[in-house]
Design a protein around this motif. Structure first.
Motif, PDB file in Angstrom:
ATOM      1  N   LEU A  87     -16.257   5.887  27.897  1.00 22.58           N
ATOM      2  CA  LEU A  87     -16.158   4.529  28.456  1.00 22.58           C
ATOM      3  C   LEU A  87     -16.946   3.548  27.594  1.00 22.58           C
ATOM      4  CD1 LEU A  87     -15.324   2.855  31.085  1.00 22.58           C
ATOM      5  CD2 LEU A  87     -17.662   3.299  31.862  1.00 22.58           C
ATOM      6  N   GLU A  88     -16.370   2.349  27.443  1.00 19.78           N
ATOM      7  CA  GLU A  88     -17.066   1.266  26.714  1.00 19.78           C
ATOM      8  C   GLU A  88     -17.190   0.060  27.633  1.00 19.78           C
ATOM      9  OE1 GLU A  88     -14.382   0.608  23.495  1.00 19.78           O
ATOM     10  OE2 GLU A  88     -14.862   2.523  22.503  1.00 19.78           O
TER      11      GLU A  88
ATOM     12  N   SER B 190     -12.083  -4.925  30.925  1.00 22.52           N
ATOM     13  CA  SER B 190     -10.869  -5.746  30.745  1.00 22.52           C
ATOM     14  C   SER B 190      -9.655  -4.887  30.372  1.00 22.52           C
ATOM     15  CB  SER B 190     -11.112  -6.819  29.678  1.00 22.52           C
ATOM     16  OG  SER B 190     -11.393  -6.195  28.441  1.00 22.52           O
ATOM     17  N   LYS B 191      -9.816  -3.573  30.436  1.00 26.69           N
ATOM     18  CA  LYS B 191      -8.684  -2.678  30.130  1.00 26.69           C
ATOM     19  C   LYS B 191      -8.213  -1.907  31.359  1.00 26.69           C
ATOM     20  CE  LYS B 191      -9.567  -2.032  25.197  1.00 26.69           C
ATOM     21  NZ  LYS B 191      -9.704  -1.045  24.109  1.00 26.69           N
TER      22      LYS B 191
ATOM     23  N   PHE C 207     -10.295  -0.558  33.896  1.00 29.91           N
ATOM     24  CA  PHE C 207     -11.149   0.520  34.421  1.00 29.91           C
ATOM     25  C   PHE C 207     -11.364   0.380  35.930  1.00 29.91           C
ATOM     26  CE2 PHE C 207     -15.511   2.358  35.111  1.00 29.91           C
ATOM     27  CZ  PHE C 207     -15.141   3.678  34.965  1.00 29.91           C
TER      28      PHE C 207
ATOM     29  N   ASP D  20     -14.182  -1.942  28.527  1.00 28.21           N
ATOM     30  CA  ASP D  20     -13.137  -1.343  29.360  1.00 28.21           C
ATOM     31  C   ASP D  20     -12.953  -2.047  30.695  1.00 28.21           C
ATOM     32  OD1 ASP D  20     -12.336   0.514  27.482  1.00 28.21           O
ATOM     33  OD2 ASP D  20     -13.800   2.010  28.126  1.00 28.21           O
TER      34      ASP D  20
ATOM     35  N   VAL E 279     -12.505   8.122  29.373  1.00 35.02           N
ATOM     36  CA  VAL E 279     -11.288   7.427  29.785  1.00 35.02           C
ATOM     37  C   VAL E 279     -10.152   7.851  28.857  1.00 35.02           C
ATOM     38  CG1 VAL E 279     -12.493   5.417  30.733  1.00 35.02           C
ATOM     39  CG2 VAL E 279     -11.820   5.423  28.320  1.00 35.02           C
TER      40      VAL E 279
ATOM     41  N   ALA F  45      -9.496   8.510  34.047  1.00 37.49           N
ATOM     42  CA  ALA F  45     -10.946   8.517  33.842  1.00 37.49           C
ATOM     43  C   ALA F  45     -11.559   9.702  34.571  1.00 37.49           C
ATOM     44  CB  ALA F  45     -11.566   7.214  34.349  1.00 37.49           C
TER      45      ALA F  45
ATOM     46  N   ARG G  80      -4.253  -0.097  27.648  1.00 39.88           N
ATOM     47  CA  ARG G  80      -4.723   0.003  29.036  1.00 39.88           C
ATOM     48  C   ARG G  80      -5.223   1.422  29.323  1.00 39.88           C
ATOM     49  NH1 ARG G  80      -5.700  -4.405  31.948  1.00 39.88           N
ATOM     50  NH2 ARG G  80      -5.102  -3.383  33.886  1.00 39.88           N
ATOM     51  N   LEU G  81      -6.153   1.525  30.268  1.00 36.33           N
ATOM     52  CA  LEU G  81      -6.673   2.842  30.641  1.00 36.33           C
ATOM     53  C   LEU G  81      -5.763   3.491  31.674  1.00 36.33           C
ATOM     54  CD1 LEU G  81     -10.499   2.142  30.891  1.00 36.33           C
ATOM     55  CD2 LEU G  81      -9.096   2.683  28.892  1.00 36.33           C
TER      56      LEU G  81
ATOM     57  N   GLU H 277      -7.045   6.176  27.068  1.00 39.66           N
ATOM     58  CA  GLU H 277      -6.465   4.865  26.753  1.00 39.66           C
ATOM     59  C   GLU H 277      -5.052   5.046  26.209  1.00 39.66           C
ATOM     60  OE1 GLU H 277      -8.898   2.237  24.325  1.00 39.66           O
ATOM     61  OE2 GLU H 277      -7.102   1.248  23.533  1.00 39.66           O
TER      62      GLU H 277
ATOM     63  N   TYR I 121      -2.125   9.149  24.236  1.00 42.34           N
ATOM     64  CA  TYR I 121      -3.368   8.632  24.808  1.00 42.34           C
ATOM     65  C   TYR I 121      -4.568   9.121  24.021  1.00 42.34           C
ATOM     66  CZ  TYR I 121      -0.377   7.628  28.783  1.00 42.34           C
ATOM     67  OH  TYR I 121       0.622   7.150  29.586  1.00 42.34           O
TER      68      TYR I 121
END
Lengths: 162, 162
Positions: free
Chosen positions: B24-25, B30-31, B33, B28, B69, B81, B77-78, B71, B19
């Motif tokens: 955080l972006e 769509s990942k 979060f 994220d 986070v 967090a 995928r996350l 990843e 990982y």
């Protein structure tokens, strides 16, 4: 966020127990603000320039940060203070939480309900900012005081000290 | 505030337990979060626009606010967090305190030390910001986990719910 007394005359002509709860001002450095904080956490003296710089940094947070003080209407000295920091979260549909911090009442002014008045004003500010809760950490000795202010015991506070 | 794995090859070619801990972006959302946060505090879905607005508000706080986070390098995928808010005070000669908030590990990724890695990175960020301590609130069930991360039990957390 200013709470005025019912009557200015009563405030000025009373028995010295009349206090105005209002936001911290730059001039409060000469009204005993630092002496008050020293009763909360003893520290070497803070230069006026450092106080002013921190004041401006906090002012830049707008209504997400508030320091309230209780000014003795008779003497112009500060008798209590407390702060509220509003935290913006992603959880709770981008909820907000108010953190009550650094509540202190001057040793000579305790037992007059000043601490409770300051805390209740901070809570009202948090409510006005849309917070879904207000939290604080305290020693077991103070849980009774905060229960009187409307708080309930919730969790454990843990700390890591550098 | 980015912690890279010892070897990118190991991260990409491993057994799915590699990982990347990073800030955080915006992408994220769509990942996973929000799915992750939902495991911390179930909420109705958050619109992308609300997520983006809150992200920008927090970005305006600069290094005084950080969401990290974890990843999964294999899936993108996350899996975990956590957040850190730096509070600026007047006490302790204008000291700073780090508040750890909203730490969560995906149910399917627990037991791999991800939570501890996120918390330790948040603590290091607080140290880098000059905080004199880092604090957090947790249930009694989690005190053992945070003790492993270097925290000690300190006070009582109280709350007032609107």
């Amino acid at each position: 966020m200013e709470q005025t007394l019912p009557s200015a005359a009563a405030a000025a002509g009373g028995d010295g127990e009349a206090y105005l709860i209002r936001p911290l001002e730059l001039a409060d450095i000469s009204k005993g603000f630092l002496d008050l904080l020293n009763q909360l956490s003893p520290s070497p003296p803070l230069a006026e320039e450092a106080f002013r710089a921190r004041f401006e940094e906090l002012a830049a947070l707008g209504a997400d940060h508030l320091v309230l003080v209780a000014e003795d209407a008779a003497t112009g000295r500060l008798a209590a203070a407390g702060a509220l920091l509003v935290e913006r979260k992603f959880i709770r549909r981008c909820g907000r939480v108010g953190h009550v911090e650094d509540v202190v009442v001057d040793a000579a002014a305790r037992g007059r309900g000043l601490g409770e008045r300051v805390v209740r004003c901070l809570v009202e500010h948090a409510r006005g900012r849309g917070c879904y809760k207000v939290i604080l950490n305290c020693t077991t000795e103070l849980t009774g005081f905060y229960a009187k202010c409307g708080f309930v015991e919730k969790n454990v506070q843990m700390g890591l000290y550098f």
